[in-house]
Write a protein that holds these residues in place. Structure first.
Motif, PDB file in Angstrom:
ATOM      1  N   GLY A  22      40.116  56.015  28.822  1.00  0.00           N
ATOM      2  CA  GLY A  22      39.289  55.914  29.900  1.00  0.00           C
ATOM      3  C   GLY A  22      38.195  55.116  29.824  1.00  0.00           C
ATOM      4  N   SER A  23      38.206  54.026  29.168  1.00  0.00           N
ATOM      5  CA  SER A  23      37.064  53.024  29.187  1.00  0.00           C
ATOM      6  C   SER A  23      36.934  52.134  30.108  1.00  0.00           C
ATOM      7  CB  SER A  23      36.961  52.422  27.681  1.00  0.00           C
ATOM      8  OG  SER A  23      37.780  51.779  27.746  1.00  0.00           O
ATOM      9  N   GLY A  24      38.027  51.979  30.943  1.00  0.00           N
ATOM     10  CA  GLY A  24      38.338  50.951  31.826  1.00  0.00           C
ATOM     11  C   GLY A  24      37.276  51.257  33.168  1.00  0.00           C
ATOM     12  N   SER A  25      37.735  50.612  34.246  1.00  0.00           N
ATOM     13  CA  SER A  25      37.131  50.873  35.503  1.00  0.00           C
ATOM     14  C   SER A  25      37.666  51.774  36.380  1.00  0.00           C
ATOM     15  CB  SER A  25      37.125  49.641  36.501  1.00  0.00           C
ATOM     16  OG  SER A  25      38.443  49.164  36.874  1.00  0.00           O
ATOM     17  N   SER A  26      37.094  52.618  37.468  1.00  0.00           N
ATOM     18  CA  SER A  26      37.994  53.755  37.943  1.00  0.00           C
ATOM     19  C   SER A  26      38.843  53.275  38.850  1.00  0.00           C
ATOM     20  CB  SER A  26      36.615  54.531  38.931  1.00  0.00           C
ATOM     21  OG  SER A  26      36.141  53.516  39.602  1.00  0.00           O
ATOM     22  N   THR A  27      39.016  51.896  39.195  1.00  0.00           N
ATOM     23  CA  THR A  27      40.322  51.290  39.996  1.00  0.00           C
ATOM     24  C   THR A  27      40.762  50.171  39.538  1.00  0.00           C
ATOM     25  OG1 THR A  27      38.781  50.205  41.399  1.00  0.00           O
ATOM     26  CG2 THR A  27      39.093  52.431  42.194  1.00  0.00           C
ATOM     27  N   PHE A  28      41.932  49.901  39.587  1.00  0.00           N
ATOM     28  CA  PHE A  28      42.644  48.885  39.278  1.00  0.00           C
ATOM     29  C   PHE A  28      42.310  47.548  40.105  1.00  0.00           C
ATOM     30  CE2 PHE A  28      46.637  51.126  37.531  1.00  0.00           C
ATOM     31  CZ  PHE A  28      45.659  51.484  36.367  1.00  0.00           C
ATOM     32  N   THR A  29      41.623  46.671  39.413  1.00  0.00           N
ATOM     33  CA  THR A  29      41.136  45.582  40.228  1.00  0.00           C
ATOM     34  C   THR A  29      42.154  44.145  40.218  1.00  0.00           C
ATOM     35  OG1 THR A  29      39.855  45.046  38.255  1.00  0.00           O
ATOM     36  CG2 THR A  29      38.597  46.185  39.923  1.00  0.00           C
ATOM     37  N   HIS A  30      43.138  44.451  39.504  1.00  0.00           N
ATOM     38  CA  HIS A  30      44.105  43.190  39.267  1.00  0.00           C
ATOM     39  C   HIS A  30      45.559  43.777  39.478  1.00  0.00           C
ATOM     40  CE1 HIS A  30      40.895  40.381  37.945  1.00  0.00           C
ATOM     41  NE2 HIS A  30      40.587  41.388  37.124  1.00  0.00           N
ATOM     42  N   GLY A  31      46.500  43.023  39.705  1.00  0.00           N
ATOM     43  CA  GLY A  31      47.784  43.192  39.770  1.00  0.00           C
ATOM     44  C   GLY A  31      48.229  43.667  41.260  1.00  0.00           C
ATOM     45  N   SER A  32      49.640  43.803  41.466  1.00  0.00           N
ATOM     46  CA  SER A  32      50.026  43.974  42.894  1.00  0.00           C
ATOM     47  C   SER A  32      50.294  45.427  43.013  1.00  0.00           C
ATOM     48  CB  SER A  32      51.224  43.242  43.035  1.00  0.00           C
ATOM     49  OG  SER A  32      52.480  43.492  42.013  1.00  0.00           O
ATOM     50  N   GLY A  33      50.179  46.144  42.096  1.00  0.00           N
ATOM     51  CA  GLY A  33      50.862  47.819  42.208  1.00  0.00           C
ATOM     52  C   GLY A  33      52.325  47.909  42.225  1.00  0.00           C
ATOM     53  N   ASN A  34      52.938  46.930  41.837  1.00  0.00           N
ATOM     54  CA  ASN A  34      54.351  46.951  41.760  1.00  0.00           C
ATOM     55  C   ASN A  34      54.886  47.781  40.541  1.00  0.00           C
ATOM     56  OD1 ASN A  34      54.865  45.767  44.028  1.00  0.00           O
ATOM     57  ND2 ASN A  34      55.086  43.746  43.170  1.00  0.00           N
ATOM     58  N   GLY A  35      54.090  47.898  39.441  1.00  0.00           N
ATOM     59  CA  GLY A  35      54.220  48.639  38.305  1.00  0.00           C
ATOM     60  C   GLY A  35      54.631  50.003  38.570  1.00  0.00           C
TER      61      GLY A  35
END
Length: 385
Positions: A335-348
């Motif tokens: 949980g040390s990252g940002s609250s939202t994903f800022t990279h990637g397409s969301g296909n994962g």
């Protein structure tokens, strides 16, 4: 001849017009025997023309030819021409058949009452022998009705069979399209899982190598070595996938899943700089291949997302537990990252959800109250029918 017959079957108005022309030709041949040939031909036209419209306008054609028949009897009696019959009056039989076969029994029964009245009128006005004529007419009309019932039932059966064949053909084409679309989705999912995982690791390692290169040659060399091994692994996975597409047989070298495959994924992620703890409970090596591959891909994609999005010091905990009826997979980060994903397409996440859905499982993803991100999948050991 058979080809011409098939052609006529598809053009009923042409066939009916030919039948009307035959009746009119018979009228013309019989006209010289009457007292007034011109009037005889005119009545023949009234009796013949409705036959051409017997399937387009069956009720109107039937009423018209019945009225023409009554008019013909009245005119023949008026001019004293009771020696010559009109061949086109056979159209009354044709119209009775048409109503039974194409319209229905009730209109045909009403029409039969009219035919009976017409026959009685003709017998009375033309002074014909009652019993013989009535018996002959009754027999002809009965044969027309029975024939119409039989052929009408056969026609309805043929139409039903044709409709079912059309539906079956449509359903076959639809299933084929769905199979192709499903296979394309499966292939895309497999390629995404392989390529996205490998490329993400390689990107992270390349960034690490670029930062370490000026002052830490050893760390840079290790990162470059990880990039090379990850690239070779991705290339091997791609070759296996292509081999599966090119042949129906299973290639000799298959991707390693089960407990060994999970351990390999975890080791690769550790080499990439992700701190991972793995817990496996229960026998995971005798699970059917589809579920085993699903577990492998869920863990792989989840750890790849942690590596990409969980901040500068990412850590993850992987728990795979075999239970009585399913396998529970949980992947949680620190949980040390940002609250939202800022990279990637969301296909994962979409690919994971599709894979779990195909296996009739449940997938939950989201952030926990302490700020960590969790992926939780439940994959049944057996598929329901």
């Amino acid at each position: 001849m058979r080809r011409f017959s098939l052609w006529l079957r598809g053009k009923p108005f042409v066939a009916d017009s030919m039948l009307a022309a035959v009746f009119f030709a018979l009228e013309c041949l019989s006209a010289p025997n009457g007292r007034s040939p011109a009037l005889f031909v005119l009545l023949g036209v009234l009796l013949s023309v409705p036959i051409a419209f017997r399937r387009r306008l069956p009720v109107l054609a039937a009423v018209t030819i019945l009225g023409a028949s009554i008019l013909t009897t009245a005119v023949s009696d008026w001019i004293g021409d009771d020696r010559v019959t009109h061949p086109a009056q056979l159209g009354l039989i044709v119209m009775l058949y048409t109503l039974v076969a194409y319209v229905g029994r009730r209109p045909a029964a009403i029409y039969l009452v009219g035919l009976t009245a017409d026959a009685a009128f003709a017998i009375s006005m033309l002074h014909q022998e009652v019993l013989t004529t009535a018996a002959f007419i009754a027999l002809i009309y009965a044969l027309a009705w029975i024939t119409a019932e039989f052929l009408g039932a056969r026609r309805l059966y043929d139409e039903e069979v044709a409709a079912r064949l059309t539906v079956a053909e449509y359903d076959r084409d639809r299933r084929a399209e769905e199979a192709v679309a499903g296979e394309r989705t499966r292939i895309a999912r497999e390629l995404h899982d392989v390529v996205a995982h490998a490329v993400s690791v390689m990107v992270v390692q390349a960034d690490g190598a670029s930062y370490s290169l000026p002052g830490n040659t050893e760390a840079a060399q290790k990162a470059l070595g990880n990039i090379s091994s990850t690239g070779r692994e991705a290339l091997s996975e791609l070759r296996r996938t292509v081999a599966l597409l090119r042949t129906e047989q299973t290639p000799a070298e298959m991707p390693q899943h089960g407990s060994a495959g999970l351990a390999k994924v975890v080791a690769m992620m550790r080499d990439a700089g992700l701190g991972v703890e793995l817990e496996m409970t229960g026998e995971l090596d005798d699970i059917r291949p589809a579920v085993s591959l699903g577990i492998h891909r869920v863990v792989q994609e989840s750890l790849t997302n942690v590596l990409r999005h969980a901040g500068p010091s990412p850590r993850a905990w992987v728990a795979v537990r075999r239970r009585a009826e399913d396998v529970l997979v949980e992947v949680t980060d620190n949980g040390s990252g940002s609250s939202t994903f800022t990279h990637g397409s969301g296909n994962g996440l979409v690919g994971m959800r599709e894979r779990v859905a195909v296996l009739q499982g449940n997938l939950e993803t989201g952030r926990l109250p302490d700020g960590s991100w969790r992926v939780r999948a439940e994959l049944p050991l057996t598929l329901e029918d």
